[in-house]
Enzyme design. Structure first.
Site, PDB file in Angstrom:
ATOM      1  N   HIS A 185       0.846  -1.198   0.000  1.00  0.00           N
ATOM      2  CA  HIS A 185       0.000   0.000   0.000  1.00  0.00           C
ATOM      3  C   HIS A 185       0.874   1.238   0.000  1.00  0.00           C
ATOM      4  O   HIS A 185       1.899   1.297   0.690  1.00  0.00           O
ATOM      5  CB  HIS A 185      -0.978   0.004   1.184  1.00  0.00           C
ATOM      6  CG  HIS A 185      -0.355   0.188   2.538  1.00  0.00           C
ATOM      7  ND1 HIS A 185      -0.144   1.432   3.115  1.00  0.00           N
ATOM      8  CD2 HIS A 185       0.095  -0.705   3.443  1.00  0.00           C
ATOM      9  CE1 HIS A 185       0.393   1.292   4.301  1.00  0.00           C
ATOM     10  NE2 HIS A 185       0.566   0.001   4.535  1.00  0.00           N
ATOM     11  N   ASP A 197       6.235   1.978   6.126  1.00  0.00           N
ATOM     12  CA  ASP A 197       4.830   1.574   6.106  1.00  0.00           C
ATOM     13  C   ASP A 197       4.066   2.457   5.115  1.00  0.00           C
ATOM     14  O   ASP A 197       3.446   3.427   5.506  1.00  0.00           O
ATOM     15  CB  ASP A 197       4.238   1.709   7.519  1.00  0.00           C
ATOM     16  CG  ASP A 197       2.831   1.157   7.614  1.00  0.00           C
ATOM     17  OD1 ASP A 197       2.465   0.330   6.764  1.00  0.00           O
ATOM     18  OD2 ASP A 197       2.095   1.572   8.522  1.00  0.00           O
ATOM     19  N   GLU A 231      -4.928   1.432   2.706  1.00  0.00           N
ATOM     20  CA  GLU A 231      -4.764   0.411   3.751  1.00  0.00           C
ATOM     21  C   GLU A 231      -4.851   1.016   5.135  1.00  0.00           C
ATOM     22  O   GLU A 231      -5.424   0.431   6.052  1.00  0.00           O
ATOM     23  CB  GLU A 231      -3.418  -0.291   3.576  1.00  0.00           C
ATOM     24  CG  GLU A 231      -3.238  -1.530   4.463  1.00  0.00           C
ATOM     25  CD  GLU A 231      -2.634  -1.248   5.822  1.00  0.00           C
ATOM     26  OE1 GLU A 231      -2.571  -2.164   6.659  1.00  0.00           O
ATOM     27  OE2 GLU A 231      -2.223  -0.083   6.070  1.00  0.00           O
ATOM     28  N   GLU A 232      -4.286   2.208   5.297  1.00  0.00           N
ATOM     29  CA  GLU A 232      -4.306   2.850   6.602  1.00  0.00           C
ATOM     30  C   GLU A 232      -5.727   3.208   7.037  1.00  0.00           C
ATOM     31  O   GLU A 232      -5.978   3.414   8.223  1.00  0.00           O
ATOM     32  CB  GLU A 232      -3.425   4.107   6.599  1.00  0.00           C
ATOM     33  CG  GLU A 232      -1.953   3.847   6.330  1.00  0.00           C
ATOM     34  CD  GLU A 232      -1.278   3.028   7.420  1.00  0.00           C
ATOM     35  OE1 GLU A 232      -1.924   2.725   8.437  1.00  0.00           O
ATOM     36  OE2 GLU A 232      -0.096   2.683   7.250  1.00  0.00           O
ATOM     37  N   GLU A 258       4.248  -5.756   4.346  1.00  0.00           N
ATOM     38  CA  GLU A 258       3.812  -4.784   5.359  1.00  0.00           C
ATOM     39  C   GLU A 258       4.981  -4.313   6.209  1.00  0.00           C
ATOM     40  O   GLU A 258       6.122  -4.684   5.971  1.00  0.00           O
ATOM     41  CB  GLU A 258       2.731  -5.400   6.260  1.00  0.00           C
ATOM     42  CG  GLU A 258       1.331  -4.878   5.970  1.00  0.00           C
ATOM     43  CD  GLU A 258       1.176  -3.397   6.254  1.00  0.00           C
ATOM     44  OE1 GLU A 258       2.076  -2.767   6.840  1.00  0.00           O
ATOM     45  OE2 GLU A 258       0.128  -2.837   5.873  1.00  0.00           O
ATOM     46  N   HIS A 334       4.640   5.024  12.148  1.00  0.00           N
ATOM     47  CA  HIS A 334       3.557   6.010  12.073  1.00  0.00           C
ATOM     48  C   HIS A 334       3.947   7.357  12.689  1.00  0.00           C
ATOM     49  O   HIS A 334       3.109   8.030  13.286  1.00  0.00           O
ATOM     50  CB  HIS A 334       2.276   5.482  12.742  1.00  0.00           C
ATOM     51  CG  HIS A 334       1.509   4.535  11.883  1.00  0.00           C
ATOM     52  ND1 HIS A 334       0.244   4.095  12.196  1.00  0.00           N
ATOM     53  CD2 HIS A 334       1.818   3.934  10.709  1.00  0.00           C
ATOM     54  CE1 HIS A 334      -0.201   3.270  11.273  1.00  0.00           C
ATOM     55  NE2 HIS A 334       0.758   3.153  10.356  1.00  0.00           N
TER      56      HIS A 334
END
Length: 814
Positions: A185, A197, A231-232, A258, A334
């Site tokens: 993603h 990510d 995806e998030e 991932e 994140h």
């Protein structure tokens, strides 16, 4: 001072299994060294007892060497010159170009236009370059709309509208019937570059696509490279592909790429369902395969508050697959620190009778020592929490080992030393007895895990097979010479392999759970969690060293050393020497804080505005709350802490995700009203009573790319059906329902309906039959910031990561 050859008079504590006579007619004590058939007889036995310092040194060196080997293995990346198979340098260029546009939340120009444009341009270059080869390459940009329910974060419903998927189909010219799906993603959370990510996975997939398309011999089956753009937003784009795209029916297996950390080795942490051929194919293909079935079972148990597209393909597509992820350095997952320069190019390149009673008694002593040890360490953790120094280990991990590890090890040694000196007296045979205790307990765990059908049973199997085989091979050495240096060294060598693997599993646990404590909300005490993990690791690692306590002459200096380490470390922690956070660019350990500049509007049953306010709504996502923030920003203090209004959906605040149970402590600082350039438009389109006794209400909403809908039926009423998912309202969260909505570009107005049935109205509750609230979240563009928000952001310390945006919250009663 006694020497290693000292002859001691031993008091027997049990009977011998059997007595044999050797060729010279002398009695040969078989079985446990020193056991006698006559309990009244006090035999003289030649027994080597280890010096305390030597025993401590051997075990310490053994543990440290294996821990070093674990870390050495983690650096075993594929290092070498790029080949025609895969060019990591080219993949890094893709990574840097994707992350250069900044954060890429769904619906943003960066995600929907810039990143999509770059990916399509690179894919087109590959298609033109390989047009004359044996493969054909087809590209399809999908923008699906749909909804589904998921039991993640307590359960909620997700609705998406025109999110983006880029599907690339590579197959032999002439086509193929069977396809393998590779998924990454390219979207990111707001305020994070999202390098690990999951931009790095998309960069890897671009290079793999280039490599496969340039092969001179055609593939046997086709491959779909899915670059998914949502995806998030809780796995929306993958759901859109697997449930709606025409190619999905031909997919026979998938690989999901991932990240829960940054760099290092990628680890396989989920496979299946069933179909072991996928794992075998991975083992044969990977130069350094790296997987753990223990990780899979822990992840799927729900303990880790995270999920991946693996779940969507498994549950909605019913296809088998493999989930791979980077897990190292989850502290910056994140956050703004998740940048391309932190990902190594090498990471990219890699991808009886009395004896039974004695055994039962000794097992009781061992198990009791575990519980007493755990209780003692938890008391220490509670004291640290009460002193206000929770999470001191977040930036100083080995400080927790020195504090909790020293306490746990010392407590266990103390309990067994007391048992040896006060309960057993000075007896021989205790070494064998407590080895058998450890063997018995691991056998019990092996039987239980096997009975439960868990693949993790292989771990206790290793911890049974290797120590047992080692002890049998060394039985003669121990019988004749006792716990000699030779015996001790050979015994440790025999344990090396299972302990090396077990210590790798321990590393995985700490590598995952330590950073998670920084984003687990204000309700889970992290000291309890980490102290428990350290204690359990100590218990497991010490299992086959317990009998050494009964083979050494004394433990007083070991206990003194461990006690000194514990006391010194406790004093240092109590003085606040270890600050939990760090803003160091080399090794950031940021404190996560969410700030929303929001305006809340509450309407009564007649549709009139009942109240309206604006403020900065502040959430801390770890246990220390605002303890360390207040000295820097004094107005953020407990005097502005909020309380939950139970008569309002989700307490009356604009929760982006249904995680209010994780973060019950939040703060509301009064501020000016927000005025987004694209304000939310929400209206009731129709209300009708059905012939089956329900009230059907239809609504429309038009606003930013991210919105959250909250439904709270009043007491005596319940939702019977709605327009989401399969039509059945699911995942009731304490009487409330949460619907997560997002859209891509050029999405139409969101229209939805539900039916509510009133059974027994409660006159003491809120007016009407249901409270409906909707919040809008502005994650990007000019509406994301306000002057007041910018001013307070500048005052946050460098070791914090304040993620901020503008939001609105509107509540209506019907």
């Amino acid at each position: 001072m006694e020497s290693d050859t000292t002859v001691r008079r031993i008091k027997p504590f049990g009977t011998q299994h059997f007595v044999a006579q050797d060729n010279d007619g002398a009695l040969d004590r078989c079985g446990n060294n020193g056991y006698s058939a006559d309990p009244k007889r006090k035999p003289e036995v030649s027994l080597y007892l280890l010096r305390e310092a030597l025993a401590a040194s051997l075990v310490s060196v053994f543990i440290l060497v294996l821990w070093g080997l674990v870390h050495l293995s983690l650096q075993q990346l594929v290092i070498g010159k790029p080949t025609g198979e895969f060019n990591a340098v080219r993949a890094r260029q893709h990574l840097e170009r994707i992350t250069s546009v900044g954060p890429r939340p769904v619906g943003s120009q960066e995600n929907e236009v810039l990143t999509v444009g770059y990916l399509l341009g690179q894919i087109e270059n590959i298609r033109l370059e390989t047009a004359a080869g044996p493969h054909q390459l087809t590209v399809d940009v999908q923008r699906p709309t749909g909804s589904f329910s998921i039991d993640f974060l307590g359960g909620f419903t997700s609705f998406y509208d025109r999110v983006t998927n880029i599907a690339v189909r590579l197959e032999p010219k002439g086509g193929t019937q069977h396809l393998m799906l590779a998924n990454c993603h390219f979207d990111s959370v707001a305020n994070s570059p999202g390098a690990s990510d999951d931009a790095v996975s998309c960069a890897v997939m671009l290079e793999v696509l280039h490599s496969l398309a340039n092969q001179s011999s055609p593939l046997h089956h086709g491959v779909i490279f899915l670059f998914n753009g949502a995806e998030e937003n809780i796995l929306q784009a993958s759901h859109g592909f697997i449930t709606q795209h025409p190619w999905a029916k031909q997919v026979r297996a998938f690989i999901n790429l991932e990240a829960a950390g940054v760099g290092g080795k990628e680890v396989v942490f989920q496979t299946g369902p069933e179909n072991p051929w996928l794992v075998q194919a991975y083992v044969h293909a990977a130069k350094h395969p790296f997987a753990s079935v223990v990780g899979q079972e822990v992840f799927q148990s729900g303990i880790i508050p995270s999920d991946t597209d693996f779940r969507i393909y498994r549950d909605f597509g019913n296809i088998p697959g493999i989930d791979l992820a980077f897990i190292e350095n989850g502290f910056i997952y994140h956050t703004k620190y998740d940048t391309a320069n932190r990902i190594l190019t090498d990471s990219i390149q890699r991808a009886g009778g009395r004896y039974v009673r004695d055994l039962a008694c000794a097992t009781g002593v061992a198990v009791l020592s575990w519980f007493v040890t755990l209780l003692s360490v938890l008391i220490v953790a509670l004291l640290v929490t009460l002193l206000g120094h929770s999470m001191f280990w977040y930036n100083h991990f080995y400080a927790s080992i020195c504090l909790y590890g020293a306490a746990a090890t010392g407590k266990m040694i103390l309990i067994h030393t007391l048992a040896k000196n006060l309960y057993y007296g000075v007896s021989d045979g205790l070494g064998d007895l407590y080895f058998d205790v450890s063997l018995l307990l691991w056998c019990c765990s092996l039987v239980w895990l096997t009975q439960q059908g868990l693949c993790s049973a292989y771990v206790p199997m290793l911890m049974v097979a290797f120590p047992l085989a080692t002890r049998l091979l060394l039985a003669k050495e121990f019988k004749h010479r006792g716990a000699s240096v030779k015996y001790s060294v050979l015994y440790l060598l025999g344990l090396a392999l299972p302990y090396l693997h077990f210590m790798f599993l321990i590393w995985v646990v700490f590598e995952i759970f330590t950073p998670i404590m920084g984003r687990s909300g204000t309700e889970i005490p992290p000291e309890v969690v980490l102290a428990t993990l350290v204690t359990l690791a100590t218990i497991f690692l010490s299992s086959f060293f317990l009998h050494f306590i009964y083979l050494v002459r004394s433990t007083k200096w070991i206990l003194a050393g461990l006690g000194s380490v514990f006391i010194i470390m406790f004093l240092l922690v109590s003085c606040g020497l270890f600050f939990p956070y760090s803003g160091s660019p080399d090794s950031p350990r940021p404190k996560r804080v969410f700030l929303q500049h929001t305006t809340r509007t509450f309407h009564n049953l007649q549709g009139q505005v009942e109240s309206r306010d604006s403020g900065l709504w502040i959430n801390s996502f770890d246990y220390t709350a605002i303890q360390h923030i207040t000295p820097h920003i004094p107005e953020i203090n407990d005097s502005i802490r909020t309380r939950c209004r139970e008569d309002r959906p989700f307490c009356g605040y604009p929760w982006f995700l249904p995680v209010k149970f994780l973060s019950k402590k939040n703060w509301y600082l009064p501020a000016s009203e927000v005025s987004p350039s694209s304000p939310l438009e929400f209206s009731l389109l129709s209300r009708e009573e059905t012939s089956w006794g329900t009230v059907k209400m239809t609504f429309s909403a038009k606003g930013p790319s991210h919105m959250s809908l909250y439904l709270m039926p009043h007491r005596g009423a319940n939702l019977s059906t709605w327009s989401f998912g399969d039509g059945t309202p699911q995942f009731d969260l304490s009487g409330e329902y949460f619907v997560f909505y997002s859209h891509g570009l050029n999405a139409p107005t969101w229209t939805f309906w539900f039916e509510i049935q009133v059974l027994d109205p409660d006159p003491s509750g809120p007016e009407g039959m249901i409270s409906v609230a909707i919040s809008s979240h502005y994650f990007f563009g000019e509406d994301q910031r306000t002057a007041q928000l910018e001013e307070i952001l500048r005052r946050f310390p460098t070791w914090s990561f304040p993620s901020s945006w503008v939001s609105t919250y509107d509540m209506y009663r019907y």
